[in-house]
Design a protein around this motif. Structure first.
Motif, mmCIF file in Angstrom:
data_model
loop_
_atom_site.group_PDB
_atom_site.id
_atom_site.type_symbol
_atom_site.label_atom_id
_atom_site.label_comp_id
_atom_site.label_asym_id
_atom_site.label_seq_id
_atom_site.Cartn_x
_atom_site.Cartn_y
_atom_site.Cartn_z
ATOM 1 N N ARG A 66 24.527 3.275 5.024
ATOM 2 C CA ARG A 66 25.702 4.133 4.847
ATOM 3 C C ARG A 66 25.423 5.259 3.849
ATOM 4 N N GLY A 67 24.558 5.030 2.892
ATOM 5 C CA GLY A 67 24.209 6.068 1.928
ATOM 6 C C GLY A 67 23.011 6.893 2.342
ATOM 7 N N PHE A 68 22.486 6.606 3.522
ATOM 8 C CA PHE A 68 21.262 7.246 3.991
ATOM 9 C C PHE A 68 21.412 8.758 4.154
ATOM 10 N N ALA A 69 22.515 9.216 4.750
ATOM 11 C CA ALA A 69 22.731 10.656 4.957
ATOM 12 C C ALA A 69 22.801 11.381 3.619
ATOM 13 N N ASP A 70 23.474 10.782 2.647
ATOM 14 C CA ASP A 70 23.560 11.406 1.325
ATOM 15 C C ASP A 70 22.192 11.483 0.666
ATOM 16 N N LEU A 71 21.413 10.432 0.804
ATOM 17 C CA LEU A 71 20.064 10.428 0.239
ATOM 18 C C LEU A 71 19.214 11.535 0.855
ATOM 19 N N LEU A 72 19.235 11.645 2.188
ATOM 20 C CA LEU A 72 18.448 12.687 2.851
ATOM 21 C C LEU A 72 18.915 14.069 2.432
ATOM 22 N N THR A 73 20.229 14.256 2.343
ATOM 23 C CA THR A 73 20.770 15.552 1.913
ATOM 24 C C THR A 73 20.257 15.897 0.523
ATOM 25 N N ASP A 74 20.335 14.957 -0.405
ATOM 26 C CA ASP A 74 19.854 15.195 -1.768
ATOM 27 C C ASP A 74 18.379 15.565 -1.779
ATOM 28 N N THR A 99 0.830 -1.201 0.000
ATOM 29 C CA THR A 99 0.000 0.000 0.000
ATOM 30 C C THR A 99 0.865 1.252 0.000
ATOM 31 N N LEU A 100 1.942 1.249 0.795
ATOM 32 C CA LEU A 100 2.849 2.401 0.823
ATOM 33 C C LEU A 100 3.499 2.617 -0.534
ATOM 34 N N GLN A 101 3.892 1.541 -1.199
ATOM 35 C CA GLN A 101 4.479 1.672 -2.533
ATOM 36 C C GLN A 101 3.470 2.269 -3.510
ATOM 37 N N ALA A 102 2.228 1.825 -3.415
ATOM 38 C CA ALA A 102 1.190 2.356 -4.301
ATOM 39 C C ALA A 102 0.940 3.828 -4.034
ATOM 40 N N LEU A 103 0.903 4.207 -2.764
ATOM 41 C CA LEU A 103 0.726 5.620 -2.430
ATOM 42 C C LEU A 103 1.897 6.447 -2.922
ATOM 43 N N ALA A 104 3.103 5.936 -2.731
ATOM 44 C CA ALA A 104 4.295 6.662 -3.157
ATOM 45 C C ALA A 104 4.294 6.861 -4.665
ATOM 46 N N ALA A 105 3.817 5.887 -5.396
ATOM 47 C CA ALA A 105 3.777 5.991 -6.846
ATOM 48 C C ALA A 105 2.806 7.070 -7.304
ATOM 49 N N PRO A 118 15.559 3.314 -0.542
ATOM 50 C CA PRO A 118 16.196 2.715 -1.716
ATOM 51 C C PRO A 118 17.710 2.532 -1.587
ATOM 52 N N CYS A 119 18.263 2.649 -0.380
ATOM 53 C CA CYS A 119 19.717 2.601 -0.263
ATOM 54 C C CYS A 119 20.128 1.920 1.038
ATOM 55 N N SER A 120 21.430 1.718 1.165
ATOM 56 C CA SER A 120 21.974 1.156 2.399
ATOM 57 C C SER A 120 21.999 2.230 3.475
ATOM 58 N N ARG A 130 4.904 4.193 12.422
ATOM 59 C CA ARG A 130 4.500 4.430 11.029
ATOM 60 C C ARG A 130 5.645 4.974 10.188
ATOM 61 N N LEU A 131 6.462 5.854 10.771
ATOM 62 C CA LEU A 131 7.609 6.402 10.055
ATOM 63 C C LEU A 131 8.600 5.287 9.722
ATOM 64 N N ALA A 132 8.824 4.396 10.659
ATOM 65 C CA ALA A 132 9.722 3.266 10.422
ATOM 66 C C ALA A 132 9.167 2.343 9.334
ATOM 67 N N ILE A 133 7.859 2.110 9.350
ATOM 68 C CA ILE A 133 7.235 1.277 8.313
ATOM 69 C C ILE A 133 7.449 1.916 6.941
ATOM 70 N N ALA A 134 7.237 3.212 6.858
ATOM 71 C CA ALA A 134 7.397 3.907 5.575
ATOM 72 C C ALA A 134 8.833 3.813 5.081
ATOM 73 N N TYR A 135 9.794 4.080 5.948
ATOM 74 C CA TYR A 135 11.193 4.020 5.519
ATOM 75 C C TYR A 135 11.622 2.595 5.200
ATOM 76 N N ARG A 136 11.147 1.651 5.933
ATOM 77 C CA ARG A 136 11.505 0.250 5.653
ATOM 78 C C ARG A 136 10.988 -0.154 4.278
ATOM 79 N N ALA A 137 9.812 0.318 3.916
ATOM 80 C CA ALA A 137 9.217 -0.038 2.629
ATOM 81 C C ALA A 137 9.792 0.778 1.468
#
Length: 144
Positions: free
Chosen positions: A54-62, A9-15, A50-52, A40-47
């Motif tokens: 270690r790349g999480f900080a870079d993803l958030l920055t972008d 459901t989260l993937q469908a909403l995100a799309a 898209p990255c490891s 709920r925030l953890a569920i959303a991020y788990r689903a």
């Protein structure tokens, strides 16, 4: 777990998040510092992550720095998203591998036993902001 929080459901909403209105409002501490919100925030991020970790900080920055909209705090004050230092908020100098992310993501499958501590509020705000920028419909369900 309820159906409206399932990964599918989260993937469908995100799309379907292709028309954000350009304004993101960060919720009040009272809404973010709850067991339900962190779960709920953890569920959303788990689903949707898209990255490891270690790349999480870079993803958030972008996500945060490339946002071409308006960010408002819970009182309606504008926040310059370019002034947000993701490394400072995530404390990557103390935890370069972002091991806290694994602990955070476990809340997706294990309900937190207590509400998040106030000292985690900057991280929760950042996580909410990035989610609201990329997937506003999903973010709205985090604090519903």
């Amino acid at each position: 777990m309820t159906d409206w929080l399932s990964p599918e459901t989260l993937q469908a909403l995100a799309a379907n998040d292709n028309d954000p209105d350009g304004v993101v409002r960060i919720p009040s501490p009272e809404k973010l510092l709850t067991k339900a919100a962190i779960h709920r925030l953890a569920i959303a991020y788990r689903a949707l992550l898209p990255c490891s970790r270690r790349g999480f900080a870079d993803l958030l920055t972008d996500i945060v720095w490339e946002f071409d909209g308006i960010v408002l705090d819970c009182e309606g004050r504008s926040i310059d998203q370019l002034s947000i230092c993701v490394d400072t908020v995530l404390r990557t100098d103390e935890d370069p591998s972002n091991s806290w992310l694994g602990s955070f993501l476990r809340f997706a499958v294990q309900h937190p036993r207590q509400a998040p501590q106030r000292r985690t509020l900057p991280r929760l705000r950042l996580l909410y902001l990035a989610l609201a920028i990329r997937h506003p419909t999903v973010a709205a369900r985090v604090i519903a």
